[in-house]
Motif scaffolding. Structure first.
Motif, mmCIF file in Angstrom:
data_model
loop_
_atom_site.group_PDB
_atom_site.id
_atom_site.type_symbol
_atom_site.label_atom_id
_atom_site.label_comp_id
_atom_site.label_asym_id
_atom_site.label_seq_id
_atom_site.Cartn_x
_atom_site.Cartn_y
_atom_site.Cartn_z
ATOM 1 N N ALA A 24 -22.450 4.311 25.749
ATOM 2 C CA ALA A 24 -21.508 3.200 25.712
ATOM 3 C C ALA A 24 -21.277 2.808 24.259
ATOM 4 O O ALA A 24 -20.169 2.421 23.869
ATOM 5 C CB ALA A 24 -22.052 2.019 26.514
ATOM 6 N N TYR A 25 -22.345 2.882 23.467
ATOM 7 C CA TYR A 25 -22.251 2.827 22.011
ATOM 8 C C TYR A 25 -22.589 4.234 21.519
ATOM 9 O O TYR A 25 -23.739 4.657 21.572
ATOM 10 C CB TYR A 25 -23.237 1.827 21.413
ATOM 11 C CG TYR A 25 -23.032 0.386 21.830
ATOM 12 C CD1 TYR A 25 -21.772 -0.145 22.029
ATOM 13 C CD2 TYR A 25 -24.134 -0.455 22.010
ATOM 14 C CE1 TYR A 25 -21.592 -1.472 22.395
ATOM 15 C CE2 TYR A 25 -23.974 -1.790 22.377
ATOM 16 C CZ TYR A 25 -22.703 -2.286 22.570
ATOM 17 O OH TYR A 25 -22.534 -3.600 22.933
ATOM 18 N N ALA A 26 -21.597 4.961 21.089
ATOM 19 C CA ALA A 26 -21.794 6.361 20.702
ATOM 20 C C ALA A 26 -22.264 6.465 19.252
ATOM 21 O O ALA A 26 -22.123 5.521 18.473
ATOM 22 C CB ALA A 26 -20.487 7.128 20.891
ATOM 23 N N PRO A 27 -22.834 7.632 18.858
ATOM 24 C CA PRO A 27 -23.246 7.820 17.471
ATOM 25 C C PRO A 27 -22.105 7.506 16.506
ATOM 26 O O PRO A 27 -20.979 7.974 16.673
ATOM 27 C CB PRO A 27 -23.629 9.297 17.422
ATOM 28 C CG PRO A 27 -24.094 9.598 18.805
ATOM 29 C CD PRO A 27 -23.198 8.793 19.700
ATOM 30 N N GLY A 28 -22.397 6.678 15.511
ATOM 31 C CA GLY A 28 -21.406 6.287 14.525
ATOM 32 C C GLY A 28 -20.651 5.014 14.853
ATOM 33 O O GLY A 28 -19.984 4.445 13.976
ATOM 34 N N ARG A 72 -26.778 5.143 14.576
ATOM 35 C CA ARG A 72 -26.967 6.266 13.653
ATOM 36 C C ARG A 72 -26.307 7.521 14.183
ATOM 37 O O ARG A 72 -26.299 7.787 15.386
ATOM 38 C CB ARG A 72 -28.456 6.529 13.424
ATOM 39 C CG ARG A 72 -29.110 5.534 12.488
ATOM 40 C CD ARG A 72 -30.512 5.939 12.132
ATOM 41 N NE ARG A 72 -30.583 7.313 11.620
ATOM 42 C CZ ARG A 72 -31.683 7.870 11.143
ATOM 43 N NH1 ARG A 72 -32.807 7.191 11.117
ATOM 44 N NH2 ARG A 72 -31.681 9.100 10.712
ATOM 45 N N ALA A 73 -25.716 8.296 13.286
ATOM 46 C CA ALA A 73 -25.059 9.536 13.683
ATOM 47 C C ALA A 73 -26.058 10.522 14.282
ATOM 48 O O ALA A 73 -25.753 11.240 15.234
ATOM 49 C CB ALA A 73 -24.348 10.170 12.481
ATOM 50 N N ASP A 74 -27.267 10.544 13.728
ATOM 51 C CA ASP A 74 -28.357 11.366 14.268
ATOM 52 C C ASP A 74 -29.498 10.419 14.599
ATOM 53 O O ASP A 74 -30.423 10.239 13.802
ATOM 54 C CB ASP A 74 -28.839 12.412 13.256
ATOM 55 C CG ASP A 74 -27.748 13.408 12.927
ATOM 56 O OD1 ASP A 74 -27.034 13.810 13.851
ATOM 57 O OD2 ASP A 74 -27.618 13.778 11.751
ATOM 58 N N PRO A 75 -29.447 9.781 15.788
ATOM 59 C CA PRO A 75 -30.417 8.722 16.081
ATOM 60 C C PRO A 75 -31.798 9.266 16.394
ATOM 61 O O PRO A 75 -32.107 9.658 17.504
ATOM 62 C CB PRO A 75 -29.816 8.040 17.317
ATOM 63 C CG PRO A 75 -29.000 9.102 17.975
ATOM 64 C CD PRO A 75 -28.504 9.989 16.878
#
Length: 233
Positions: A24-28, A72-75
């Motif tokens: 729902a909240y995607a990376p970035g 984070r893009a890479d969480p």
């Protein structure tokens, strides 16, 4: 949520984390302001602030002064050792990355895998074996077990298009990590897939991750001779 419900900071943290895991909240993505989340969830702004601090510390979000909060893009969870994406590790060395899916089966967990996860009864898990390559040469042989109970969607992922390593880093940020380093002599599959003589010394990384008490994955990554561990931030 009911505005009359008194939420703790851990309740808010778990709600935001669930939204990140469900994309729902995607990376970035930029998250709403703390004030807006507090209003939505019916809690104090300080409660949201504390929850966001924890999400930042475990590596799911990044907070910047006057820049807001972003997923984070890479969480990946901050630890003494972060889980690298093998593709990026290879590319950072200036090599061309590729990955070969060796096998993908659903199996009952054997005792050593149960011990890594800390479970007392066998469970059916997805077992994925893959060979990561650098410039078409063997780089890491990976033998991975994935808990399908905590992520049934994993059964629909095509690991011939994206490695399990990369998919899990992007989609299943962990809250707890156990990592161990050791050495082994090449034999059987490790010697065959890494194309190295039997008895050669190989570097081994074992990683196991959980979200709370739920197991995610455990992997034994055996590196080809000459492998050098890339420092992680």
């Amino acid at each position: 949520m009911n505005e009359q419900t008194r939420l703790s900071w851990t309740d808010v943290r778990d709600e935001i984390r669930a939204r990140i895991l469900s994309r729902a909240y995607a990376p970035g993505d930029k998250l709403p302001r703390d004030e807006d989340i507090a209003q939505e969830l019916g809690c104090a702004r300080s409660t949201v602030h504390r929850a966001m601090q924890d999400l930042s510390q475990i590596g799911l979000v990044e907070r910047k002064r006057k820049g807001g909060t972003h997923v984070r893009a890479d969480p990946v969870t901050r630890a003494t050792f972060d889980i690298p994406i093998t593709r990026r590790e290879v590319e950072q060395r200036g090599s061309i990355y590729s990955c070969q899916l060796i096998s993908r089966t659903v199996e009952q967990t054997p005792l050593p895998i149960m011990a890594r996860f800390g479970i007392t009864h066998p469970a059916e898990m997805l077992r994925v074996k893959a060979l990561h390559l650098a410039d078409n040469r063997p780089y890491i042989f990976e033998d991975r077990w994935i808990d399908v109970g905590s992520m049934p969607e994993i059964l629909d992922v095509d690991f011939s298009l994206e490695s399990a390593n990369e998919w899990l880093v992007h989609n299943k940020p962990y809250s707890r990590l156990d990592v161990r380093f050791s050495a082994m002599n090449a034999e059987g599959e490790s010697a065959r897939y890494l194309d190295t003589p039997t008895g050669s010394a190989l570097f081994v990384i074992e990683r196991t991750t959980w979200i709370g008490a739920e197991p995610i994955t455990t992997v034994q990554a055996v590196a080809a001779p000459g492998y050098q561990l890339v420092a992680q931030n």
